[in-house]
Design a protein around this motif. Structure first.
Motif, PDB file in Angstrom:
ATOM      1  N   ALA A 151       1.008  -1.199  -0.044  1.00 37.53           N
ATOM      2  CA  ALA A 151       0.059   0.049  -0.009  1.00 37.53           C
ATOM      3  C   ALA A 151       0.787   1.343  -0.178  1.00 37.53           C
ATOM      4  O   ALA A 151       0.675   2.126  -0.932  1.00 37.53           O
ATOM      5  N   TYR A 152       1.980   1.345   0.889  1.00 37.50           N
ATOM      6  CA  TYR A 152       2.708   2.536   1.180  1.00 37.50           C
ATOM      7  C   TYR A 152       3.543   2.847  -0.062  1.00 37.50           C
ATOM      8  O   TYR A 152       4.224   3.851  -0.259  1.00 37.50           O
ATOM      9  N   ASN A 153       3.893   1.754  -0.572  1.00 34.82           N
ATOM     10  CA  ASN A 153       4.932   1.938  -1.954  1.00 34.82           C
ATOM     11  C   ASN A 153       4.035   2.705  -3.223  1.00 34.82           C
ATOM     12  O   ASN A 153       4.689   2.662  -4.064  1.00 34.82           O
ATOM     13  N   ARG A 154       2.913   2.808  -3.208  1.00 35.27           N
ATOM     14  CA  ARG A 154       1.989   3.451  -4.108  1.00 35.27           C
ATOM     15  C   ARG A 154       1.905   5.103  -3.758  1.00 35.27           C
ATOM     16  O   ARG A 154       1.389   5.714  -4.609  1.00 35.27           O
ATOM     17  N   PHE A 155       2.519   5.437  -2.590  1.00 36.85           N
ATOM     18  CA  PHE A 155       2.316   6.949  -2.643  1.00 36.85           C
ATOM     19  C   PHE A 155       3.657   7.492  -2.974  1.00 36.85           C
ATOM     20  O   PHE A 155       4.444   7.044  -3.215  1.00 36.85           O
ATOM     21  N   ASN A 156       3.313   8.854  -3.530  1.00 39.86           N
ATOM     22  CA  ASN A 156       4.390   9.793  -4.059  1.00 39.86           C
ATOM     23  C   ASN A 156       5.327   9.984  -2.828  1.00 39.86           C
ATOM     24  O   ASN A 156       6.545  10.266  -3.004  1.00 39.86           O
ATOM     25  N   LEU A 157       4.777  10.216  -1.655  1.00 34.02           N
ATOM     26  CA  LEU A 157       5.703  10.705  -0.540  1.00 34.02           C
ATOM     27  C   LEU A 157       4.820  10.342   0.778  1.00 34.02           C
ATOM     28  O   LEU A 157       3.647  10.148   0.830  1.00 34.02           O
ATOM     29  N   ILE A 158       5.557   9.798   1.747  1.00 30.36           N
ATOM     30  CA  ILE A 158       5.047   9.185   2.916  1.00 30.36           C
ATOM     31  C   ILE A 158       5.543   9.949   4.410  1.00 30.36           C
ATOM     32  O   ILE A 158       6.635  10.624   4.332  1.00 30.36           O
ATOM     33  N   LYS A 166       9.551   5.473  10.878  1.00 30.80           N
ATOM     34  CA  LYS A 166      10.034   5.686   9.439  1.00 30.80           C
ATOM     35  C   LYS A 166      10.949   4.203   8.906  1.00 30.80           C
ATOM     36  O   LYS A 166      10.699   3.517   8.120  1.00 30.80           O
ATOM     37  N   GLN A 167      11.658   3.603  10.383  1.00 28.23           N
ATOM     38  CA  GLN A 167      12.665   2.731  10.151  1.00 28.23           C
ATOM     39  C   GLN A 167      11.736   1.456  10.059  1.00 28.23           C
ATOM     40  O   GLN A 167      11.976   0.333   9.054  1.00 28.23           O
ATOM     41  N   LYS A 168      10.691   1.480  10.571  1.00 30.28           N
ATOM     42  CA  LYS A 168       9.699   0.159  10.541  1.00 30.28           C
ATOM     43  C   LYS A 168       9.343  -0.022   9.229  1.00 30.28           C
ATOM     44  O   LYS A 168       9.328  -1.147   8.515  1.00 30.28           O
ATOM     45  N   LEU A 169       8.975   1.089   8.458  1.00 30.74           N
ATOM     46  CA  LEU A 169       8.555   0.960   7.062  1.00 30.74           C
ATOM     47  C   LEU A 169       9.641   0.710   6.134  1.00 30.74           C
ATOM     48  O   LEU A 169       9.521  -0.243   5.051  1.00 30.74           O
ATOM     49  N   ARG A 170      10.803   1.056   6.433  1.00 36.65           N
ATOM     50  CA  ARG A 170      11.988   0.742   5.726  1.00 36.65           C
ATOM     51  C   ARG A 170      12.390  -0.663   5.737  1.00 36.65           C
ATOM     52  O   ARG A 170      12.602  -1.382   4.762  1.00 36.65           O
ATOM     53  N   ASP A 171      12.170  -1.219   7.004  1.00 38.04           N
ATOM     54  CA  ASP A 171      12.244  -2.887   7.242  1.00 38.04           C
ATOM     55  C   ASP A 171      11.489  -3.550   6.698  1.00 38.04           C
ATOM     56  O   ASP A 171      11.785  -4.869   6.340  1.00 38.04           O
ATOM     57  N   GLY A 173      10.452  -2.867   3.646  1.00 35.14           N
ATOM     58  CA  GLY A 173      10.441  -2.879   2.158  1.00 35.14           C
ATOM     59  C   GLY A 173      10.015  -1.635   1.406  1.00 35.14           C
ATOM     60  O   GLY A 173       9.925  -1.574   0.159  1.00 35.14           O
ATOM     61  N   VAL A 174       9.429  -0.626   2.212  1.00 37.45           N
ATOM     62  CA  VAL A 174       8.800   0.544   1.695  1.00 37.45           C
ATOM     63  C   VAL A 174      10.043   1.362   1.102  1.00 37.45           C
ATOM     64  O   VAL A 174      11.049   1.815   1.898  1.00 37.45           O
ATOM     65  N   TRP A 175      10.097   1.723  -0.132  1.00 39.15           N
ATOM     66  CA  TRP A 175      11.222   2.446  -0.510  1.00 39.15           C
ATOM     67  C   TRP A 175      10.799   3.871  -1.007  1.00 39.15           C
ATOM     68  O   TRP A 175      11.777   4.681  -1.334  1.00 39.15           O
ATOM     69  N   ARG A 176       9.658   4.366  -0.893  1.00 38.56           N
ATOM     70  CA  ARG A 176       9.198   5.651  -1.235  1.00 38.56           C
ATOM     71  C   ARG A 176      10.113   6.525  -0.429  1.00 38.56           C
ATOM     72  O   ARG A 176      10.099   6.303   0.697  1.00 38.56           O
ATOM     73  N   PRO A 177      10.035   7.900  -0.825  1.00 36.07           N
ATOM     74  CA  PRO A 177      10.492   8.918   0.170  1.00 36.07           C
ATOM     75  C   PRO A 177       9.564   8.972   1.324  1.00 36.07           C
ATOM     76  O   PRO A 177       8.298   9.134   1.218  1.00 36.07           O
ATOM     77  N   ILE A 178      10.201   9.336   2.264  1.00 39.39           N
ATOM     78  CA  ILE A 178       9.570   9.348   3.767  1.00 39.39           C
ATOM     79  C   ILE A 178      10.288  10.532   4.381  1.00 39.39           C
ATOM     80  O   ILE A 178      11.288  10.940   4.540  1.00 39.39           O
ATOM     81  N   ARG A 179       9.037  11.387   4.957  1.00 36.31           N
ATOM     82  CA  ARG A 179       9.608  12.584   5.939  1.00 36.31           C
ATOM     83  C   ARG A 179       8.818  12.360   7.241  1.00 36.31           C
ATOM     84  O   ARG A 179       7.766  11.970   7.383  1.00 36.31           O
TER      85      ARG A 179
END
Length: 260
Positions: A151-158, A166-171, A173-179
């Motif tokens: 779901a979150y890899n479909r966003f332009n920005l998270i 943020k790190q949990k999402l990276r773990d 496999g979410v690769w989209r930009p995160i602020r």
């Protein structure tokens, strides 16, 4: 700018998602933007947003374990149609469920940016969010993590409220930009004359007060804080603890406190 906000929970339900939407919408309006909120049936605009923001609601069914949350499967296509009619410049989804997913779908159709805020680590939240018989299955955590990443890899920005999330999402496999944008607090609510007068009312200066302020829900694990405080109070008797808030775990927490 026209901003469409999609959420599967909203006022009068009080939680972190609701507060985040209300506070950010106020800032958007102050900056001269236009805001439309898409939310479940029963949602209303709080007084600070009335006459400033428009609201569209969609019927759904409450979850057995979390009746304040409605799942709106039939609403997904309606959400897309409503957003197409509104034709916003940007879409902001605060939940990855049916209305939130409707925002993602509309962004692809309209070819406009979509932002997603990840408020809660869902694999932990799902332990309490899902029907007990299903949530006990070991595969549920893996399925939830897989769904979140998709779901979150479909966003332009998270947007996440902390570096930990943020790190949990990276773990996952979410690769989209995160602020990382922490949830803001309107400090003006604590600066009134009444607040200043009550600040030290009836307080013994030798007493240390610990306050937990927030929703009393399962995934917050307030019980752990209470049990730790019991050990602290045995060593430091001049310490008081206040748990302030309400939520689905309130009665259970009261029972635990009473038993201790």
């Amino acid at each position: 700018m026209k901003i469409a906000i999609c959420t599967d929970t909203f006022y009068p339900q009080m939680n972190g998602v609701t507060r985040s939407i209300v506070e950010s919408a106020k800032v958007f309006i102050e900056d001269g933007n236009e805001v439309m909120i898409y939310a479940p049936s029963g949602s209303v605009l709080p007084k600070e947003l009335k006459s400033l923001v428009e609201l569209r609601s969609f019927s759904g069914l409450p979850l057995p374990t979390y009746p304040e949350y409605e799942m709106c499967p039939p609403a997904l296509l309606r959400v897309v149609d409503e957003i197409k009619d509104y034709n916003p410049d940007i879409i902001h989804s605060h939940t990855p469920f049916f209305i939130g997913v409707g925002g993602i779908a509309a962004s692809k159709i309209l070819k406009i940016p979509v932002v997603g805020t990840y408020h809660t680590h869902l694999s932990e939240f799902s332990e309490y969010f899902i029907v007990p018989v299903i949530r006990s299955l070991p595969i549920m955590k893996n399925m939830t993590d897989f769904y979140v990443a998709r779901a979150y890899n479909r966003f332009n920005l998270i947007i996440t409220p902390s570096n930990v999330i943020k790190q949990k999402l990276r773990d996952l496999g979410v690769w989209r930009p995160i602020r990382v944008i922490p949830n803001g607090i309107d400090t003006s609510k604590f600066e009134s004359d009444k607040c200043r007068k009550n600040k030290s009312k009836g307080r013994d200066e030798n007493t240390l007060r610990i306050v937990h302020f927030g929703r009393i829900s399962y995934e917050k694990n307030v019980e752990e804080v209470v049990r730790c405080f019991k050990k602290v109070s045995e060593v430091l008797p001049d310490v008081e603890m206040f748990v302030v808030g309400s939520g689905p775990y309130l009665n259970s927490l009261k029972r635990i406190v009473s038993e201790m």
